[in-house]
Scaffold this motif. Sequence first.
Motif, PDB file in Angstrom:
ATOM      1  N   VAL A 246       1.888 -22.316  -7.222  1.00 21.65           N
ATOM      2  CA  VAL A 246       1.999 -23.411  -7.951  1.00 21.65           C
ATOM      3  C   VAL A 246       2.043 -22.808  -9.373  1.00 21.65           C
ATOM      4  O   VAL A 246       2.951 -23.240 -10.231  1.00 21.65           O
ATOM      5  CB  VAL A 246       0.929 -24.524  -7.992  1.00 21.65           C
ATOM      6  N   TRP A 249       5.197 -20.196 -10.013  1.00 26.00           N
ATOM      7  CA  TRP A 249       6.283 -20.915 -10.202  1.00 26.00           C
ATOM      8  C   TRP A 249       6.637 -22.045 -11.160  1.00 26.00           C
ATOM      9  O   TRP A 249       7.758 -22.469 -11.556  1.00 26.00           O
ATOM     10  CB  TRP A 249       6.588 -21.524  -8.507  1.00 26.00           C
ATOM     11  N   ALA A 250       5.432 -22.587 -11.518  1.00 27.14           N
ATOM     12  CA  ALA A 250       5.453 -24.002 -12.453  1.00 27.14           C
ATOM     13  C   ALA A 250       5.863 -23.184 -13.900  1.00 27.14           C
ATOM     14  O   ALA A 250       6.500 -23.783 -14.487  1.00 27.14           O
ATOM     15  CB  ALA A 250       4.145 -24.663 -12.397  1.00 27.14           C
ATOM     16  N   ILE A 369       6.699 -25.316  -1.279  1.00 33.54           N
ATOM     17  CA  ILE A 369       5.451 -25.432  -2.221  1.00 33.54           C
ATOM     18  C   ILE A 369       6.023 -24.882  -3.436  1.00 33.54           C
ATOM     19  O   ILE A 369       5.933 -25.429  -4.539  1.00 33.54           O
ATOM     20  CB  ILE A 369       4.138 -24.843  -1.890  1.00 33.54           C
ATOM     21  N   SER A 370       6.485 -23.833  -3.206  1.00 35.12           N
ATOM     22  CA  SER A 370       7.005 -23.086  -4.580  1.00 35.12           C
ATOM     23  C   SER A 370       8.058 -23.771  -5.210  1.00 35.12           C
ATOM     24  O   SER A 370       7.949 -23.790  -6.596  1.00 35.12           O
ATOM     25  CB  SER A 370       7.373 -21.474  -4.272  1.00 35.12           C
ATOM     26  N   SER A 373       6.878 -26.904  -6.915  1.00 35.77           N
ATOM     27  CA  SER A 373       6.363 -26.287  -8.262  1.00 35.77           C
ATOM     28  C   SER A 373       7.010 -25.894  -9.389  1.00 35.77           C
ATOM     29  O   SER A 373       6.874 -25.942 -10.563  1.00 35.77           O
ATOM     30  CB  SER A 373       5.202 -25.004  -7.740  1.00 35.77           C
ATOM     31  N   PRO A 377       6.796 -30.028 -12.004  1.00 37.14           N
ATOM     32  CA  PRO A 377       5.982 -30.271 -13.291  1.00 37.14           C
ATOM     33  C   PRO A 377       7.212 -29.955 -14.115  1.00 37.14           C
ATOM     34  O   PRO A 377       6.597 -30.591 -15.425  1.00 37.14           O
ATOM     35  CB  PRO A 377       5.271 -28.775 -13.180  1.00 37.14           C
ATOM     36  N   TYR A 397       0.885 -27.930 -20.687  1.00 37.65           N
ATOM     37  CA  TYR A 397       1.411 -27.189 -19.508  1.00 37.65           C
ATOM     38  C   TYR A 397       0.762 -25.605 -19.405  1.00 37.65           C
ATOM     39  O   TYR A 397       0.281 -25.301 -18.235  1.00 37.65           O
ATOM     40  CB  TYR A 397       2.761 -27.118 -19.770  1.00 37.65           C
TER      41      TYR A 397
END
Length: 428
Positions: A246, A249-250, A369-370, A373, A377, A397
């Motif tokens: 998370v 990649w976020a 998931i990646s 993310s 966000p 952030y």
Amino acid sequence: MPGSALPQDRLSPAPSSPSASPPGPLRRELSRPAAFAALALVFILFMAASSAPSPLYVVYQQQWHFSATTLTTVFAVYVLGMIAALLVLGALSDHLGRRPVLLAAVALEALSMILFLTADDITVLLGARLVQGIATGAAMTALGAALADLNPAHAPHRAGVVTGAAPTFGLGLGALGCGILVEYAPHPTRLVYALLLAGLVLAAAVLRALPETAQRRPGTARSLQPRLRVAPRLRADLLGLVPILVASWALGGLYLSLGPSVAVGLFGLSDHVVGGLVVTLLTVPASLTALALRSWPTARTLTLGASLLLVGTAVALTGVLEHSLVTAAIGTVIAGIGFGGSALASFGTLARMAAPSERGELLSVAFVISYLSFSVPAVVAGAAATHTGLRDTFVAYAVTVASLSALALLAQWLRAHRSPSRKVSPQA
């Protein structure tokens, strides 16, 4: 960052036996080394096309007067299209063959370039990004599989290096190249797409000469049913990797969506080359890291990646708070190294802790998931920036990413002490 590691371990390299559909008398096949090189270039082309709109978001925003929320929605639509394609079309090339799927993906990507060329409002732009996301998702798995099929016997890690480094290199190349064209060339919202469209036409011609490495087999319709499942014995290990997935990649999603806007809004840098450079400072170090650390043990790489992601994000945050462009740039480079190491080690760890029959399903979940993310966000940040401003949004952030990186370090320490006898393997 979309596709920095692909689930190629679940795809058995095809022997150099006759291809599934022998070429006709008028079509000459590429040699296996030439085909491998061509696939690597097509991979870079797809990733460059996916990041090319990033420096243009500021231009679109000025022309069409939409909010930061809308801007990040345009970015997220691409990622959601990619996720849908990965879930539904991920196994299609196992049944139809690599070449037909890749040619269809190139055709869809070309359609998205035509939509970009003709876009005159936000609705068409959203449609272009959605089509592009579907095309990229369809291409990624087929490209990874074809590279694995054609991997030379004397260099067993070459396909893994390409799938680890080409995506981030392409992302940086597309963003920086577009920034240069927007700043110094005519027709800033058209020329880059015309050039990419020409590249896709050339790619289609090359792919027609690609040797087919996958035998056609039944079950095409069944392969289109999306499935997400993790074996119970693997869930704890996957959960331990969620913070770093998370966090990394976020951060990539923030830079590709709002990075150029931060350069303009917080540092007053209206030069569009700088907007592209913001993305490049994150993605190129990530690409080089994937090359440099490919033989490192995954546990060491994961620890280093999480540490540098934490440090780099903190340094970049300091640069924003002190209005120091140099400090922010240095922090971005450090975070990029951490991003590359984290992505390489995360997917390497997942691939090795699963049995071959579990690997594809596990990596599919990790990709979802990646990419979630990567997008969700960023959309939240866009909405926040609209109401609270870019500076406060970036601070919140960055603090979140740094906290997740620290949590990832703790999870890695607990995982290592929970199973101290586990053998540590090098990257693929």
